[in-house]
Design an enzyme around this catalytic site. Structure first.
Site, PDB file in Angstrom:
ATOM      1  N   ARG A   1       0.827  -1.213   0.000  1.00 36.03           N
ATOM      2  CA  ARG A   1       0.000   0.000   0.000  1.00 36.03           C
ATOM      3  C   ARG A   1       0.859   1.259   0.000  1.00 36.03           C
ATOM      4  O   ARG A   1       0.418   2.310  -0.467  1.00 36.03           O
ATOM      5  CB  ARG A   1      -0.982  -0.032   1.180  1.00 36.03           C
TER       6      ARG A   1
ATOM      7  N   GLU B   1       5.590 -10.542  15.136  1.00 37.62           N
ATOM      8  CA  GLU B   1       5.087 -11.184  16.353  1.00 37.62           C
ATOM      9  C   GLU B   1       5.612 -12.626  16.424  1.00 37.62           C
ATOM     10  O   GLU B   1       6.063 -13.087  17.459  1.00 37.62           O
ATOM     11  CB  GLU B   1       3.562 -11.154  16.323  1.00 37.62           C
TER      12      GLU B   1
HETATM   13  P1  AMP Z   1       4.728  -2.202  11.810  1.00 40.39           P
HETATM   14  O1  AMP Z   1       6.004  -2.771  11.269  1.00 40.39           O
HETATM   15  O2  AMP Z   1       4.230  -2.923  13.021  1.00 40.39           O
HETATM   16  O3  AMP Z   1       4.808  -0.702  12.018  1.00 40.39           O
HETATM   17  O4  AMP Z   1       3.603  -2.493  10.740  1.00 40.39           O
HETATM   18  C1  AMP Z   1       3.495  -1.726   9.640  1.00 40.39           C
HETATM   19  C2  AMP Z   1       3.039  -2.493   8.436  1.00 40.39           C
HETATM   20  O5  AMP Z   1       1.933  -3.341   8.711  1.00 40.39           O
HETATM   21  C3  AMP Z   1       2.596  -1.512   7.383  1.00 40.39           C
HETATM   22  O6  AMP Z   1       3.104  -1.895   6.128  1.00 40.39           O
HETATM   23  C4  AMP Z   1       1.095  -1.545   7.457  1.00 40.39           C
HETATM   24  O7  AMP Z   1       0.549  -1.470   6.176  1.00 40.39           O
HETATM   25  C5  AMP Z   1       0.736  -2.857   8.141  1.00 40.39           C
HETATM   26  N1  AMP Z   1      -0.234  -2.683   9.228  1.00 40.39           N
HETATM   27  C6  AMP Z   1       0.018  -2.815  10.561  1.00 40.39           C
HETATM   28  N2  AMP Z   1      -1.092  -2.640  11.294  1.00 40.39           N
HETATM   29  C7  AMP Z   1      -2.093  -2.383  10.423  1.00 40.39           C
HETATM   30  C8  AMP Z   1      -3.495  -2.096  10.565  1.00 40.39           C
HETATM   31  N3  AMP Z   1      -4.107  -2.055  11.754  1.00 40.39           N
HETATM   32  N4  AMP Z   1      -4.202  -1.877   9.439  1.00 40.39           N
HETATM   33  C9  AMP Z   1      -3.591  -1.917   8.228  1.00 40.39           C
HETATM   34  N5  AMP Z   1      -2.301  -2.177   8.031  1.00 40.39           N
HETATM   35  C10 AMP Z   1      -1.548  -2.411   9.109  1.00 40.39           C
END
Ligand code: AMP
Length: 180
Positions: A68, A105
């Site tokens: 995205r 996770e």
């Molecule tokens: P993080 O590495 O935990 O910051 O996760 C970020 C990635 O996971 C990004 O590429 C987001 O598109 C996706 N992501 C994480 N949480 C969500 C959520 N609640 N809704 C949509 N995409 C998410």
């Protein structure tokens, strides 16, 4: 942009983004930006908001994080007069790559970019739709560091503040339009 204008924009964008509970797994509220991409007025306003924020930052490359992030990074790159660089999941890019592995996770994931996609000294803007734990963005910033370029900013449409992703990014400039 004034405080009032940015809070009005955030409210407008929030009203268009769709919450999908329990996707892709139970307990996650997925922030679905597809209704926003389909709304020309809202999509162009968000691109303009990011472009205005980074216009004076001298950005030469905009990095979009699969998948995205690509959709947001491309119009922002064009608006800033910068090049576009895709950051992809392992195994998708054809040429010589640099990579960064980060923990999820359960287990790990690896992102890659072409080693010649940004040159030493370039100013890079990292773009994605959601900042959650910050692991993804931190890994991308490390790749930029490895190539000798500078992260001018980390632009996120949505920031899930309760997950404290910003803290993973240390002193890097982080700008999000919507916070939950
Ligand atoms: P993080 O590495 O935990 O910051 O996760 C970020 C990635 O996971 C990004 O590429 C987001 O598109 C996706 N992501 C994480 N949480 C969500 C959520 N609640 N809704 C949509 N995409 C998410």
């Amino acid at each position: 942009m004034t405080q009032a204008a940015s809070s009005a924009l955030a409210d407008k964008l929030k009203s268009i983004i769709r919450d999908v509970p329990d996707f892709p797994k139970p307990g996650i509220i997925f922030k679905d930006i597809t209704p926003l991409l389909a709304d020309h007025a809202a999509f162009s306003e968000l691109v303009k908001a990011f472009a205005d924020h980074y216009r004076a930052a001298g950005v030469t490359k905009v990095l979009g994080i699969e998948a995205r992030g690509f959709l947001l990074a491309a119009p922002i790159a064009l608006a800033l007069g910068a090049g576009l660089v895709p950051v992809r999941k392992k195994g998708k890019l054809p040429y010589k790559r640099v990579s960064a592995t980060y923990s999820l996770e359960y287990g790990t994931d690896t992102l890659e970019m072409h080693e010649d996609a940004v040159k030493a000294g370039e100013k890079v803007l990292v773009v994605d739709d959601v900042l959650a734990t910050g692991g993804t963005a931190a890994a991308v910033c490390e790749m930029v560091d490895k190539l000798g370029a500078k992260v001018a900013g980390v632009a996120m449409l949505i920031e899930l503040e309760f997950l404290k992703g910003r803290s993973r990014l240390g002193s890097r400039e982080v700008h999000s339009l919507i916070k939950y």
